[in-house]
Design an enzyme around this catalytic site. Structure first.
Site, PDB file in Angstrom:
ATOM      1  N   ARG A   1       0.858  -1.186   0.000  1.00  0.00           N
ATOM      2  CA  ARG A   1       0.000   0.000   0.000  1.00  0.00           C
ATOM      3  C   ARG A   1       0.890   1.231   0.000  1.00  0.00           C
ATOM      4  NH1 ARG A   1      -3.450  -2.575  -1.767  1.00  0.00           N
ATOM      5  NH2 ARG A   1      -5.520  -3.043  -0.936  1.00  0.00           N
TER       6      ARG A   1
ATOM      7  N   HIS B   1      -1.268  -0.250  -9.910  1.00  0.00           N
ATOM      8  CA  HIS B   1      -1.993  -1.160  -8.999  1.00  0.00           C
ATOM      9  C   HIS B   1      -2.444  -2.425  -9.750  1.00  0.00           C
ATOM     10  CE1 HIS B   1      -4.406  -1.302  -5.019  1.00  0.00           C
ATOM     11  NE2 HIS B   1      -4.161  -2.531  -5.466  1.00  0.00           N
TER      12      HIS B   1
END
Ligand code: NDP
Length: 310
Positions: free
Chosen positions: A225, A273
């Site tokens: 993250r 991502h």
């Protein structure tokens, strides 16, 4: 009695999941209606993604579990209306994808592939890379994904050190925990992989002080993250050469804003991502297995601990 399973995710998710979920329910012999709209008081299970229109879980008084399509649950775990059990996604295909991303990007840097792929000056540079056994890796996070990636890198002879909140016993991989363990792992690491969940405790795990512990030129791979790394500290460490390259898949704001310096930094690679995606056929079986378990009175798999936040 026919169960009601509410699919609370985006239109795109519905396109991908409707058929595999219905097939998995049928294969498991579960009599259920999979729907995108239902009276909340009549819903037995919620299949959830962060794109969900459902943000208030209080009216779902009969709901026995909220089943996340995502492995990372930081956008729902603190929802005060959520009193139902929450399960995160552990999908074998997602794990496979993450192993491929991490091993691929580790090998890119280990082998110095960039020099040969883009070589406009036609430079004949016969410098050989070291062997993997000479390139220590620190794996921050030794959960489902971190352990699988650590094992794959160790199988290629990278000396991998794991680090996690609680001590771990993983064959062939020394594992550390605590602040002293983190410092020890970073001090020796030529490659650092961050596969921690986003929680208040993991925010800025790689801050200026800890980045300064890395050997000169260390490579960072972050598929965990964005908030795990202090962006400004990372840019400073890149400019100083302490960090030789950062390959980043996740960001504090996604999509990464066009004017963010990561886009143009010569030693940053941005991937959007895509390190590992949940795959509908295998993830649907995982969701349905939890419905089967709940109906049979068996413990749910991959249950999130609200206190820990993951
Ligand atoms: P797990 O919950 O299985 O593992 C998390 C690991 O992090 C555990 O080893 C845990 O320690 C460790 N950890 C948590 N908090 C701390 C802390 N404060 N200090 C040290 N270690 C800590 O998660 P997964 O492996 O399944 O996934 C990890 C993350 O990967 C997800 O949360 C998500 O953010 C990210 N992800 C990214 C994807 C992408 O495409 N980029 C796709 C899927 C996931 P312990 O074992 O002791 O509990």
């Amino acid at each position: 009695m026919t169960l009601t399973v509410l699919f609370a995710a985006s239109d795109a998710n519905w396109q991908d999941y409707a058929a595999p979920l219905r097939a998995a329910l049928a294969d498991a012999g579960i009599d259920a209606t999979l729907t995108r709209e239902a009276d909340p008081a009549g819903v037995d299970y919620i299949v959830y993604a962060p794109s969900s229109p459902v943000q208030d879980f209080a009216p779902f008084t009969r709901c026995k579990a909220v089943l996340s399509l995502w492995a990372g649950v930081e956008r729902i775990v603190g929802n005060p209306t959520l009193t139902q059990p929450l399960c995160r996604m552990v999908d074998p295909a997602l794990t496979e994808g993450m192993v491929e991303w991490v091993v691929g990007h580790a090998l890119r840097h280990h082998l110095g592939m960039d020099r040969h792929i883009v070589n406009p000056g036609r430079v004949w540079d016969p410098t050989c890379p070291p062997l993997a056994r000479e390139r220590p890796v620190a794996m921050l996070g030794m959960g489902e994904l971190g352990t699988a990636c650590a094992r794959a890198l160790a199988a290629l002879n990278f000396p991998v050190t794991g680090w996690s909140r609680t001590p771990k016993d993983v064959a062939g991989i020394p594992c550390l925990s605590g602040e002293a363990g983190l410092e020890q792992a970073l001090c020796g690491a030529a490659i650092v992989v961050t596969l921690l969940p986003r929680t208040p405790e993991t925010e800025n795990t790689l801050d200026a002080r800890r980045l300064a512990l890395l050997p000169q030129g260390a490579v960072i791979l972050n598929p965990g993250r964005g908030a795990l790394i202090d962006d400004a500290a990372l840019l400073a460490a890149l400019d100083a050469g302490r960090v030789g390259h950062a390959t980043l898949d996740v960001f504090r704001v996604e999509p990464l804003p066009q004017d963010h310096p990561f886009w143009t930094h010569p030693r940053v690679t941005v991937t959007p991502h895509i390190a590992a995606d949940t795959r509908a056929p295998s993830a649907s079986r995982v969701i349905v297995e939890n419905i089967r378990r709940a109906e049979a009175g068996e413990p749910l798999l991959n249950r999130v601990d609200r206190q820990r936040g993951y």
